[in-house]
Design a protein around this motif. Structure first.
Motif, short mmCIF file in Angstrom:
data_model
loop_
_atom_site.label_atom_id
_atom_site.label_comp_id
_atom_site.label_asym_id
_atom_site.label_seq_id
_atom_site.Cartn_x
_atom_site.Cartn_y
_atom_site.Cartn_z
N LYS A 214 0.07 -1.13 4.89
CA LYS A 214 -0.12 -2.24 3.95
C LYS A 214 1.12 -3.13 3.89
O LYS A 214 1.03 -4.36 3.94
CB LYS A 214 -0.45 -1.68 2.56
N GLN A 215 2.29 -2.51 3.77
CA GLN A 215 3.54 -3.27 3.70
C GLN A 215 3.77 -4.07 4.97
O GLN A 215 4.20 -5.23 4.92
CB GLN A 215 4.71 -2.31 3.44
N PHE A 216 3.49 -3.47 6.12
CA PHE A 216 3.67 -4.15 7.39
C PHE A 216 2.77 -5.38 7.49
O PHE A 216 3.20 -6.46 7.92
CB PHE A 216 3.40 -3.19 8.55
N LYS A 217 1.52 -5.24 7.10
CA LYS A 217 0.57 -6.35 7.20
C LYS A 217 0.90 -7.47 6.21
O LYS A 217 0.61 -8.64 6.47
CB LYS A 217 -0.85 -5.82 7.01
N GLU A 218 1.51 -7.11 5.09
CA GLU A 218 1.94 -8.14 4.14
C GLU A 218 3.11 -8.94 4.71
O GLU A 218 3.20 -10.16 4.51
CB GLU A 218 2.33 -7.49 2.81
N LYS A 219 4.01 -8.28 5.43
CA LYS A 219 5.16 -8.96 6.02
C LYS A 219 4.81 -9.72 7.29
O LYS A 219 5.44 -10.73 7.62
CB LYS A 219 6.27 -7.94 6.32
N PHE A 220 3.81 -9.22 8.02
CA PHE A 220 3.42 -9.83 9.30
C PHE A 220 1.89 -9.95 9.34
O PHE A 220 1.22 -9.19 10.04
CB PHE A 220 3.94 -8.99 10.45
N PRO A 221 1.32 -10.90 8.62
CA PRO A 221 -0.14 -10.99 8.48
C PRO A 221 -0.82 -11.71 9.63
O PRO A 221 -1.51 -12.72 9.44
CB PRO A 221 -0.30 -11.74 7.16
N ALA A 222 -0.64 -11.22 10.83
CA ALA A 222 -1.23 -11.86 12.00
C ALA A 222 -2.75 -11.92 11.91
O ALA A 222 -3.39 -12.82 12.47
CB ALA A 222 -0.82 -11.10 13.27
N PHE A 223 -3.35 -10.98 11.19
CA PHE A 223 -4.80 -10.93 11.07
C PHE A 223 -5.37 -12.20 10.42
O PHE A 223 -6.54 -12.53 10.64
CB PHE A 223 -5.23 -9.69 10.28
N LEU A 224 -4.56 -12.91 9.67
CA LEU A 224 -5.03 -14.13 9.02
C LEU A 224 -5.29 -15.25 10.03
O LEU A 224 -5.98 -16.23 9.73
CB LEU A 224 -4.01 -14.61 7.98
N ASP A 225 -4.74 -15.11 11.23
CA ASP A 225 -4.92 -16.12 12.27
C ASP A 225 -5.93 -15.71 13.33
O ASP A 225 -6.04 -16.36 14.38
CB ASP A 225 -3.57 -16.42 12.93
#
Length: 275
Positions: A248-259
């Motif tokens: 969760k913390q990793f995806k908040e810092k690097f939210p590549a999934f949003l693109d």
């Protein structure tokens, strides 16, 4: 984005599948599991390789493949109950005058889920004997969402694309030693591109078709780093506690999934199971 604050302990069994001998495999696995849990704590998910009762014998009509899972499913359910965890592995099951390569998930309470292998190994003529699955499924254990895959599925990134509907991908396989580099590479690629933990479970030993398997059973984090890998050509149970708060913390810092690009899968049913 889903909030994840829990952990999941996963174990994977890398072993030499006895060719066309389910009883020998049940006995071997029972002993390996018993020895492991005599010295280790409980797990939430225990994974076995593809076709763990017989080896990859898709063209053998003389090998029993009961439609109800037969002895294989009964054994999975018994081990799940005994060790109070989900126990999962694939077996061949009769279906529509062919078979399906069915990845069973047996729960401690007797519940059974399954995923049928979608991508059939053309080089081995799997499509001549096995019917492809039609549903992409997501299973849930202790709130953690899991995508199940079987062997050749690993080569197809669209099928495994994370739509933020899973946190862990698992793949059980009979992946030959001759293409081991591809197995190692794709497991890491799937973890990185999908920002997900990945567990790959492979066999060792030479099967009845004289195809060698060297293993490569691994538990990989969402950055593509190996947390633990089994020794090549050795029977071994590996395990790791996966911390999904770190994901969760990793995806908040690097939210590549949003693109990520929007897409849809044709001729596919999307199914989720919550347990």
């Amino acid at each position: 984005m889903q909030t994840i604050n829990s952990t999941l302990t996963v174990a994977a069994i890398q072993y030499d599948i006895r060719w066309l001998d389910p009883q020998a495999n049940f006995e071997q696995l029972t002993q390996l599991i018993s020895e492991h849990f005599a010295n280790h704590s409980a797990v939430d998910l225990l994974l076995l390789p593809e076709t763990f009762t017989t080896g990859f014998c898709i063209n053998r009509d003389d090998v029993q493949a009961p439609a109800n899972g037969g002895q294989a499913l009964a054994w999975l359910k018994n081990i799940a109950k005994q060790y109070n965890c989900v126990v999962a592995g694939s077996v061949l099951v009769s279906h529509n005058h062919k078979k399906v390569n069915r990845f069973y998930w047996a729960h401690a309470n007797g519940q059974v889920d399954y995923y049928d292998k979608r991508h059939l190994f053309r080089l081995g003529n799997e499509q001549d004997h096995v019917e492809a699955g039609t549903a992409r499924k997501i299973f849930t254990i202790n709130g953690i969402k899991i995508l199940p895959l079987v062997c050749y599925d690993l080569r197809f990134p669209v099928w495994s694309r994370n739509r933020q509907d899973y946190d862990l991908m698992v793949n059980v396989a009979n992946w030959p030693a001759a293409r081991r580099h591809i197995w190692d590479t794709l497991l890491k690629a799937r973890a990185m591109e999908n920002q997900s933990y990945v567990v790959g479970v492979n066999r060792v030993g030479t099967d009845g078709l004289n195809i060698a398997h060297s293993g490569g059973t691994s538990i990989i984090d969402f950055c593509g780093e190996n947390l633990i890998t089994a020794q090549d050509n050795q029977q071994q149970i590996i395990r790791a506690e996966l911390d999904f708060s770190k994901l969760k913390q990793f995806k908040e810092k690097f939210p590549a999934f949003l693109d990520a690009d929007d897409f849809s899968l044709a001729h596919c049913e999307q199914v989720s199971h919550h347990t």
